[in-house]
Design a protein around this motif. Structure first.
Motif, PDB file in Angstrom:
ATOM      1  N   TRP A   1       1.422  -0.743   0.000  1.00  0.00           N
ATOM      2  CA  TRP A   1       0.254   0.541  -0.143  1.00  0.00           C
ATOM      3  C   TRP A   1       1.153   0.965   0.299  1.00  0.00           C
ATOM      4  N   GLY A   2       0.575   2.047  -0.224  1.00  0.00           N
ATOM      5  CA  GLY A   2       1.256   3.639  -0.582  1.00  0.00           C
ATOM      6  C   GLY A   2       2.711   3.383  -1.173  1.00  0.00           C
ATOM      7  N   SER A   3       1.942   2.920  -2.161  1.00  0.00           N
ATOM      8  CA  SER A   3       3.711   3.283  -3.178  1.00  0.00           C
ATOM      9  C   SER A   3       4.914   3.116  -2.163  1.00  0.00           C
ATOM     10  N   ARG A   4       4.423   1.454  -1.800  1.00  0.00           N
ATOM     11  CA  ARG A   4       6.051   1.359  -0.674  1.00  0.00           C
ATOM     12  C   ARG A   4       6.407   0.329  -1.113  1.00  0.00           C
ATOM     13  N   SER A   5       6.138  -0.580  -2.295  1.00  0.00           N
ATOM     14  CA  SER A   5       7.200  -2.287  -1.818  1.00  0.00           C
ATOM     15  C   SER A   5       8.496  -2.146  -2.801  1.00  0.00           C
ATOM     16  N   MET A   6       8.607  -0.912  -3.624  1.00  0.00           N
ATOM     17  CA  MET A   6      10.175  -1.693  -4.199  1.00  0.00           C
ATOM     18  C   MET A   6      11.165  -0.521  -3.713  1.00  0.00           C
ATOM     19  N   VAL A   7      10.670   0.393  -2.540  1.00  0.00           N
ATOM     20  CA  VAL A   7      11.777   1.399  -1.645  1.00  0.00           C
ATOM     21  C   VAL A   7      11.188   0.312  -0.385  1.00  0.00           C
ATOM     22  N   MET A   8      10.718  -0.320  -0.184  1.00  0.00           N
ATOM     23  CA  MET A   8      10.994  -1.028   1.110  1.00  0.00           C
ATOM     24  C   MET A   8      11.020  -1.860   1.087  1.00  0.00           C
ATOM     25  N   ALA A   9      10.225  -3.572   0.180  1.00  0.00           N
ATOM     26  CA  ALA A   9      11.219  -4.961   0.278  1.00  0.00           C
ATOM     27  C   ALA A   9      12.536  -4.635  -0.952  1.00  0.00           C
ATOM     28  N   GLY A  10      11.677  -3.789  -1.957  1.00  0.00           N
ATOM     29  CA  GLY A  10      13.389  -3.793  -2.827  1.00  0.00           C
ATOM     30  C   GLY A  10      14.460  -3.304  -1.790  1.00  0.00           C
TER      31      GLY A  10
END
Length: 793
Positions: A545-554
């Protein structure tokens, strides 16, 4: 063209890392019909569930009459012994808590609210049983208009509150300094309610394994671990007894980012009856009873100097939050965000905003792609065009005079939003050049042979994404994000397994996370397996959610792979009989002066020939779990300038999009092709918001668009192929400089299209301030303007 058709496994290792346009791995199975969605899951003994739902928006339940022959297959709230209601809370002062019963108790607060659960061998039989249940209801006055809901004497959704306000938010800085500005523009601007309309509706399959003493719930969810949290709270069982599996999901957009009462119902039911049960949402349920989004109202004044420079904004905004606060975000998320994001990317010395999260007899409102920003962008960008008209300037020039400048980055704006990087004026200048405003003005002066009116519209926005602990801790909600984690494991044959707690439901993360791993280890993308969507197999995460996955999971994948690389180097150095300092890991090989050894050979030795390793080898092995948080987790700020040319038929109200330009800056792009797809998909949804999608209600709180013949969605003929231009301003705080970008395409279109329509109709004295800008609204405004211009009789 032959390269485009080449299988991933045949692609060379180079050109697969960060920045490469790698074809999406998951598309091969999805486009061949080999995906597995919730409705595809078949378990032995599976039975179907249908619900008795409220036919009215507000009523007291006097009695529920179940035919005697169905007593053992129909369940009401009285049967759910020990099951707690859903409570989505926040620590913000003044917030009023709503308790959403799993099955209605005492009172109904929205059309479609769950009243009884019916189970049968097939869905058709379950629906027949549901149709046999009769309700004795004392209908109450409903409140369907959020502005009326704020008035004294309005019917109360939750009587013990004393009013219909979930939360009131307020922020002010030096508004008095703007009040004497020579330009003062005041308007009321509003947006309609929408349904999220993913390709796949919601769905749940629940089963209980008595041997493992474990509930397994298959559900189309963006945040499996958060669903497990919520189920544990409502059912009163340990989280270790709950496994959430989210398989392939046909679109989320926020719609699948909450705990559903249906999930709680089926979990309880399978534990009670001992066999698997299933509920698949049909489209009518989705439209009538599911969550909505987007309904905003603004009373806004913008103050400016004669040169178009902004002096300040004064705004009162209301958001219709519906009857209940949905877990875990809470009903206040949308309106409270309006306060902090309304100034957008603009400089101003004064600002005041008060917002209300309002309860009404409608289904709850959820975060939807763009979360509050779409409404904010629509209100602010329409107002800037009105300021430009008052100042006698081109709308693009007004924006250029007020945007934050690149030399000011990183920049804290008037509401303390920390802009990490960017060049907003350059994005606007590029968009203006691509759309060629001068040519549009010349075309307007020539007039169209078919009588249509041409207009050009602009909008620009900032998308705060991947904001973490430092932001959400202040909200006090049940899902404050912390360090994202990822597990990386080399397999005995040299493949790589990644386990992540986020979920991919159309974003292509199986591909992009593989690209990150390739960047760090050199493992071919085709040999990377990404495991997600299963709480039993993945690290804890608050989800996607919140366009977070590439920053955080990446970032987490990169960190885990970097640690794995160090371990592989140590083993490789032992095999090469070299010191670790004398070897490097490059292109999937550990290399030194005496030769090289591949990751495949290292893994084979570690797992299957440990006798070939010295006794002092590091026992940690080739599997690691690592955590990641950006250097500063207040969020990345991607942004885009949109420009559009439209033709409006003044006799029919029809709008045709002639040209659409997007200049986007999402930092370093891991896969530009996937980013293009994200922006294009967002544009389609933004066009729906701008021109088509609307969920109206009558005075009794009844939804009026109950089929897709009434609820209009844009199709291929309504969505043009945009011209896109990418800028890449790296974030200084994140791995690789990436920024979240998943929502941006949906934020700006309503504002840009609305401004273009107003530009086209300005010669007629017409101004439209409500979305969607439908043909009916256009014709009503034109006819009203013509009546006003007629001389009095």
């Amino acid at each position: 063209m032959s390269d485009m058709r080449k299988p991933l496994s045949d692609a060379p290792a180079e050109g697969q890392g960060v920045g490469a346009r790698v074809l999406r791995k998951e598309d091969d199975r999805l486009m061949r019909g080999r995906g597995q969605f919730v409705a595809d899951i078949r378990l032995a003994g599976l039975q179907d569930v249908a619900f008795v739902r409220s036919p009215v928006a507000h009523a007291r339940i006097r009695a529920i009459h179940v035919p005697e022959r169905y007593r053992d297959v129909v369940f009401t709230a009285a049967d759910l012994d020990g099951v707690k209601p859903i409570r989505a809370i926040t620590g913000l002062p003044g917030f009023k808590i709503s308790e959403q019963p799993i099955l209605a108790t005492g009172k109904i607060r929205q059309v479609g609210e769950l009243i009884a659960m019916c189970v049968a061998p097939t869905r058709a039989e379950a629906e027949d049983i549901a149709a046999s249940v009769t309700l004795d209801l004392e209908e109450l006055p409903a409140v369907h208009n959020m502005l009326q809901a704020r008035e004294p004497g309005s019917p109360l959704v939750h009587e013990h509150w004393g009013d219909n306000i979930f939360l009131e938010s307020f922020f002010e800085i030096d508004i008095a300094g703007a009040l004497d500005a020579p330009i003062k523009v005041t308007r009321e601007i509003s947006t309609s309610r929408q349904c999220m309309s993913p390709l796949e509706g919601r769905g749940v399959v629940a089963t209980f394994d008595h041997r493992l003493d474990q509930l397994t719930l298959y559900t189309g969810s963006q945040m499996p671990h958060i669903v497990r949290n919520g189920l544990s709270d409502t059912l009163g069982i340990d989280q270790g007894q709950i496994r959430i599996v989210s398989p392939d999901v046909g679109g989320g957009f926020g719609h699948k980012g909450i705990l559903l009462p249906e999930e709680v119902c089926l979990s309880w039911l399978t534990m009670k009856r001992g066999h698997p049960v299933r509920w698949i949402e049909d489209r009518r349920e989705h439209l009538v009873a599911s969550a909505n989004c987007r309904e905003h109202h603004y009373k806004i004044t913008v103050y400016a100097d004669r040169d178009g420079k902004l002096r300040g904004i004064d705004c009162e905004a209301s958001v219709d939050s519906g009857a209940y606060s949905s877990y875990p975000f809470s009903a206040c998320l949308e309106a409270a965000q309006v306060v902090s994001i309304l100034p957008g990317p603009y400089l101003m010395p004064a600002y005041r905003c008060r917002t209300y999260s309002v309860a009404t007899n409608k289904c709850p409102i959820l975060p939807y792609r763009g979360v509050a920003r779409t409404g904010v962008c629509f209100a602010l960008e329409l107002m800037l065009d009105l300021v430009a008209a008052e100042a006698g300037l081109e709308p693009g020039e007004v924006r250029l005079r007020n945007l934050v400048q690149p030399e000011q980055m990183p920049f804290d704006n008037i509401t303390n939003k920390h802009f990490d990087s960017g060049d907003y004026p350059q994005a606007m200048r590029r968009a203006l050049k691509m759309i060629d405003v001068d040519a549009v003005r010349a075309r307007q002066r020539r007039h169209e042979a078919d009588g249509r009116l041409i207009g050009v519209g602009l909008s620009i926005f900032c998308e705060q994404a991947a904001h973490g602990t430092s932001v959400y801790s202040g909200w006090g909600i049940p899902m404050v994000p912390g360090h994202a984690q990822a597990t990386a494991r080399l397999t005995p044959d040299g493949g790589l397994e990644l386990r992540v707690g986020v979920h991919s439901h159309g974003q292509g993360m199986e591909t992009t996370l593989s690209q990150v791993a390739h960047e760090m280890l050199g493992v071919e993308v085709a040999k990377v397996r990404v495991v997600h969507g299963d709480t039993a197999m993945t690290p804890y995460s608050t989800g996607t959610w919140g366009s977070r996955s590439m920053v955080m999971a990446g970032g987490a994948v990169a960190t885990a792979c970097a640690e794995l690389a160090e371990r592989a180097k140590k083993i490789g150095a032992k095999l090469l009989q070299l010191d670790e300092a004398d070897v490097v890991l490059t292109d999937g090989e550990v290399r030194g002066a005496s030769g090289s050894v591949t990751l495949k050979e290292i893994a084979h030795t570690w797992y299957r020939r440990p006798q070939d390793l010295p006794g002092d080898v590091d026992p940690a092995g080739l599997e690691t779990t690592s955590g990641y948080k950006p250097q500063r987790d207040s969020g990345t700020f991607s942004y885009a300038a949109h420009a559009v040319i439209v033709a409006v038929d003044p006799d029919l109200g029809d709008v045709e999009i002639l040209d659409y330009v997007i200049v986007e800056d999402g930092g370093v792009l891991v896969n530009p092709m996937i980013v293009d797809g994200q922006i294009f998909g967002g544009l389609a949804q933004g066009i729906g918001t701008a021109l088509y999608e609307e969920m109206p209600f009558d005075a009794a709180g009844q939804p009026l668009a109950t089929t897709l013949a009434d609820y209009l969605l844009p199709g291929p003929t309504e969505v043009p192929s945009p011209r896109m231009d990418h800028m890449e301003t790296p974030s200084p705080y994140t791995k690789f400089g990436v920024k979240g970008i998943g929502e941006g395409g949906a934020i700006a279109p309503p504002a840009a299209i609305g401004n273009a329509i107003n530009d086209a109709l300005r010669p007629l004295g017409v101004e439209l301030l409500h979305s969607p800008v439908s043909p009916r609204r256009i014709m009503s405004a034109i006819l009203e303007a013509r009546d006003a211009q007629r001389p009095a009789a």
